[in-house]
Design a protein around this motif. Structure first.
Motif, PDB file in Angstrom:
ATOM      1  N   TYR A 192      11.312 -51.116   5.271  1.00 52.92           N
ATOM      2  CA  TYR A 192      12.526 -50.619   5.923  1.00 52.92           C
ATOM      3  C   TYR A 192      13.074 -51.698   6.842  1.00 52.92           C
ATOM      4  N   LEU A 193      14.391 -51.774   6.893  1.00 59.06           N
ATOM      5  CA  LEU A 193      15.052 -52.604   7.882  1.00 59.06           C
ATOM      6  C   LEU A 193      15.430 -51.691   9.042  1.00 59.06           C
ATOM      7  N   VAL A 194      15.077 -52.114  10.255  1.00 60.60           N
ATOM      8  CA  VAL A 194      15.369 -51.333  11.456  1.00 60.60           C
ATOM      9  C   VAL A 194      16.318 -52.136  12.335  1.00 60.60           C
ATOM     10  N   LEU A 195      17.458 -51.548  12.647  1.00 61.00           N
ATOM     11  CA  LEU A 195      18.394 -52.148  13.590  1.00 61.00           C
ATOM     12  C   LEU A 195      18.189 -51.442  14.923  1.00 61.00           C
ATOM     13  N   ALA A 196      17.509 -52.119  15.844  1.00 57.52           N
ATOM     14  CA  ALA A 196      17.158 -51.530  17.136  1.00 57.52           C
ATOM     15  C   ALA A 196      18.156 -52.016  18.189  1.00 57.52           C
ATOM     16  N   SER A 197      19.086 -51.148  18.563  1.00 53.82           N
ATOM     17  CA  SER A 197      20.145 -51.513  19.503  1.00 53.82           C
ATOM     18  C   SER A 197      19.946 -50.781  20.820  1.00 53.82           C
ATOM     19  N   SER A 198      20.318 -51.442  21.924  1.00 53.67           N
ATOM     20  CA  SER A 198      20.144 -50.805  23.227  1.00 53.67           C
ATOM     21  C   SER A 198      21.110 -51.384  24.250  1.00 53.67           C
ATOM     22  N   THR A 199      21.353 -50.597  25.297  1.00 50.87           N
ATOM     23  CA  THR A 199      22.177 -51.031  26.415  1.00 50.87           C
ATOM     24  C   THR A 199      21.714 -50.320  27.684  1.00 50.87           C
ATOM     25  N   PRO A 200      21.662 -51.032  28.824  1.00 48.11           N
ATOM     26  CA  PRO A 200      21.345 -50.363  30.086  1.00 48.11           C
ATOM     27  C   PRO A 200      22.544 -49.629  30.678  1.00 48.11           C
ATOM     28  N   ASN A 201      23.717 -49.768  30.063  1.00 49.01           N
ATOM     29  CA  ASN A 201      24.920 -49.088  30.550  1.00 49.01           C
ATOM     30  C   ASN A 201      24.961 -47.657  30.018  1.00 49.01           C
ATOM     31  N   VAL A 202      24.090 -46.830  30.540  1.00 44.34           N
ATOM     32  CA  VAL A 202      23.930 -45.460  30.036  1.00 44.34           C
ATOM     33  C   VAL A 202      25.214 -44.655  30.180  1.00 44.34           C
ATOM     34  N   ASP A 203      25.972 -44.896  31.239  1.00 46.11           N
ATOM     35  CA  ASP A 203      27.226 -44.150  31.436  1.00 46.11           C
ATOM     36  C   ASP A 203      28.229 -44.425  30.319  1.00 46.11           C
ATOM     37  N   LEU A 204      28.051 -45.535  29.621  1.00 42.84           N
ATOM     38  CA  LEU A 204      28.947 -45.897  28.522  1.00 42.84           C
ATOM     39  C   LEU A 204      28.219 -45.825  27.180  1.00 42.84           C
ATOM     40  N   ALA A 205      27.189 -45.009  27.119  1.00 41.41           N
ATOM     41  CA  ALA A 205      26.357 -44.943  25.913  1.00 41.41           C
ATOM     42  C   ALA A 205      27.171 -44.622  24.666  1.00 41.41           C
ATOM     43  N   GLU A 206      28.060 -43.654  24.741  1.00 38.65           N
ATOM     44  CA  GLU A 206      28.817 -43.253  23.553  1.00 38.65           C
ATOM     45  C   GLU A 206      29.702 -44.387  23.049  1.00 38.65           C
ATOM     46  N   GLN A 207      30.296 -45.124  23.969  1.00 39.93           N
ATOM     47  CA  GLN A 207      31.134 -46.257  23.557  1.00 39.93           C
ATOM     48  C   GLN A 207      30.285 -47.345  22.908  1.00 39.93           C
ATOM     49  N   PHE A 208      29.106 -47.607  23.473  1.00 37.34           N
ATOM     50  CA  PHE A 208      28.235 -48.618  22.879  1.00 37.34           C
ATOM     51  C   PHE A 208      27.665 -48.134  21.545  1.00 37.34           C
ATOM     52  N   TYR A 209      27.398 -46.834  21.430  1.00 38.70           N
ATOM     53  CA  TYR A 209      26.911 -46.311  20.142  1.00 38.70           C
ATOM     54  C   TYR A 209      27.931 -46.586  19.032  1.00 38.70           C
ATOM     55  N   GLU A 210      29.206 -46.503  19.369  1.00 37.58           N
ATOM     56  CA  GLU A 210      30.231 -46.793  18.362  1.00 37.58           C
ATOM     57  C   GLU A 210      30.142 -48.244  17.894  1.00 37.58           C
ATOM     58  N   VAL A 211      29.863 -49.148  18.825  1.00 42.06           N
ATOM     59  CA  VAL A 211      29.708 -50.559  18.464  1.00 42.06           C
ATOM     60  C   VAL A 211      28.458 -50.746  17.612  1.00 42.06           C
ATOM     61  N   PHE A 212      27.351 -50.125  18.026  1.00 40.44           N
ATOM     62  CA  PHE A 212      26.104 -50.234  17.259  1.00 40.44           C
ATOM     63  C   PHE A 212      26.297 -49.697  15.840  1.00 40.44           C
ATOM     64  N   ASP A 213      27.024 -48.592  15.727  1.00 43.40           N
ATOM     65  CA  ASP A 213      27.262 -48.000  14.403  1.00 43.40           C
ATOM     66  C   ASP A 213      28.105 -48.932  13.534  1.00 43.40           C
ATOM     67  N   ALA A 214      29.094 -49.574  14.138  1.00 44.87           N
ATOM     68  CA  ALA A 214      29.935 -50.495  13.369  1.00 44.87           C
ATOM     69  C   ALA A 214      29.114 -51.671  12.847  1.00 44.87           C
ATOM     70  N   ILE A 215      28.174 -52.156  13.649  1.00 47.67           N
ATOM     71  CA  ILE A 215      27.288 -53.236  13.192  1.00 47.67           C
ATOM     72  C   ILE A 215      26.445 -52.745  12.023  1.00 47.67           C
ATOM     73  N   ALA A 216      25.855 -51.552  12.163  1.00 48.04           N
ATOM     74  CA  ALA A 216      25.016 -50.998  11.093  1.00 48.04           C
ATOM     75  C   ALA A 216      25.819 -50.786   9.819  1.00 48.04           C
ATOM     76  N   GLU A 217      27.070 -50.356   9.949  1.00 49.00           N
ATOM     77  CA  GLU A 217      27.894 -50.085   8.771  1.00 49.00           C
ATOM     78  C   GLU A 217      28.271 -51.356   8.010  1.00 49.00           C
ATOM     79  N   SER A 218      28.077 -52.511   8.630  1.00 50.33           N
ATOM     80  CA  SER A 218      28.376 -53.773   7.943  1.00 50.33           C
ATOM     81  C   SER A 218      27.187 -54.288   7.133  1.00 50.33           C
ATOM     82  N   LEU A 219      26.047 -53.616   7.216  1.00 49.85           N
ATOM     83  CA  LEU A 219      24.827 -54.097   6.557  1.00 49.85           C
ATOM     84  C   LEU A 219      24.997 -54.154   5.042  1.00 49.85           C
ATOM     85  N   ARG A 220      24.580 -55.278   4.467  1.00 48.28           N
ATOM     86  CA  ARG A 220      24.526 -55.459   3.016  1.00 48.28           C
ATOM     87  C   ARG A 220      23.198 -56.110   2.670  1.00 48.28           C
ATOM     88  N   PHE A 221      22.687 -55.793   1.489  1.00 49.00           N
ATOM     89  CA  PHE A 221      21.485 -56.451   0.977  1.00 49.00           C
ATOM     90  C   PHE A 221      21.868 -57.425  -0.129  1.00 49.00           C
TER      91      PHE A 221
END
Length: 244
Positions: A192-221
């Motif tokens: 399995y490939l694991v994309l482990a993303s994190s941010t200490p800016n918890v108050d902006l977690a939802e906004q950062f999750y959108e960025v993390f998701d966009a990175i994951a959605e670009s994954l190709r093998f």
């Protein structure tokens, strides 16, 4: 009429060769993100140069704050290397705020883990087990229990997504950190490939999750040879040991 045990286009008595697991993967990161040097021989100096260059235009940060950013980034790179990470990328942005500078930071670490063949766990097994563990870990911690879900990524199909708030040690201080892991099975393998993303800016977690998701959605093998730009982002996908 096709002989039993054969497929159209194959000779009777011959087996179709197994398809090998892909040797490369690619990800697209926002332009503001940068590659973290994981080499123990060069990473400390490399990370210091990178962060000091990033904060040159933010003189409102104290020397102590800058050194703290350097230490925490070095820790991320050190831990990523110890786990056999394929790569680590991060971003750092400093904004002026009324009460002082607002430091925005995030990282994504790419790991390849192997599930032993005798366990033969599929994606659903792994994600559900993670969900149970999240609930157990959250008991008595005062932190939310976290969430697990299944999603479809455009280029690789089914993936598991695990989100939670963790208390992470930043230079001796426990800091709530928003974490989102995306798990994708490597085709034709038990890995399995694991994309482990994190941010200490918890108050902006939802906004950062959108960025993390966009990175994951670009994954190709495989070898993304559709365009030169995608091919330039291809990285070798060497195997790592789970828990290394």
């Amino acid at each position: 009429m096709t002989e039993p045990g054969t497929e159209p286009g194959t000779e009777p008595g011959t087996e179709r060769p197994e398809t090998a697991a892909p040797a490369e993967y690619s990800l697209r990161f926002p332009d503001s993100w940068w590659h973290l040097d994981l080499d123990p021989n060069t990473r400390d100096a490399s990370i210091r140069r990178r962060i000091e260059a990033q904060v040159e235009k933010a003189p409102q940060l104290t020397r102590e704050q800058v050194d703290g950013l350097i230490r925490s980034t070095r820790r991320i790179a050190r831990e990523a290397h110890a786990k056999g990470a394929l790569r680590a990328s991060g971003m750092l942005r400093i904004l002026r705020a009324g009460s002082g500078p607002l430091v925005l930071s995030a990282t994504t670490v790419v790991l390849r883990i192997s599930v032993p063949e005798e366990e033969a766990e599929d994606l659903a097994d792994l994600v559900m087990a993670a969900g149970v563990q999240l609930g157990t870990d959250a008991e008595g911690s005062g932190l939310p229990p976290g969430e697990v879900e299944f999603v479809e990524l455009p280029h690789v199909g089914a993936a598991g997504r695990i989100s939670r708030i963790e208390d992470i040690d930043y230079n001796g201080t426990r800091v709530p950190t928003a974490v989102r892991h995306t798990l994708v099975q490597v085709p034709n393998s038990h890995d399995y490939l694991v994309l482990a993303s994190s941010t200490p800016n918890v108050d902006l977690a939802e906004q950062f999750y959108e960025v993390f998701d966009a990175i994951a959605e670009s994954l190709r093998f495989g070898d993304p040879s559709d365009t030169a730009a995608e091919a330039a982002d291809a990285s070798p996908m060497g195997a790592t040991e789970q828990g290394k």
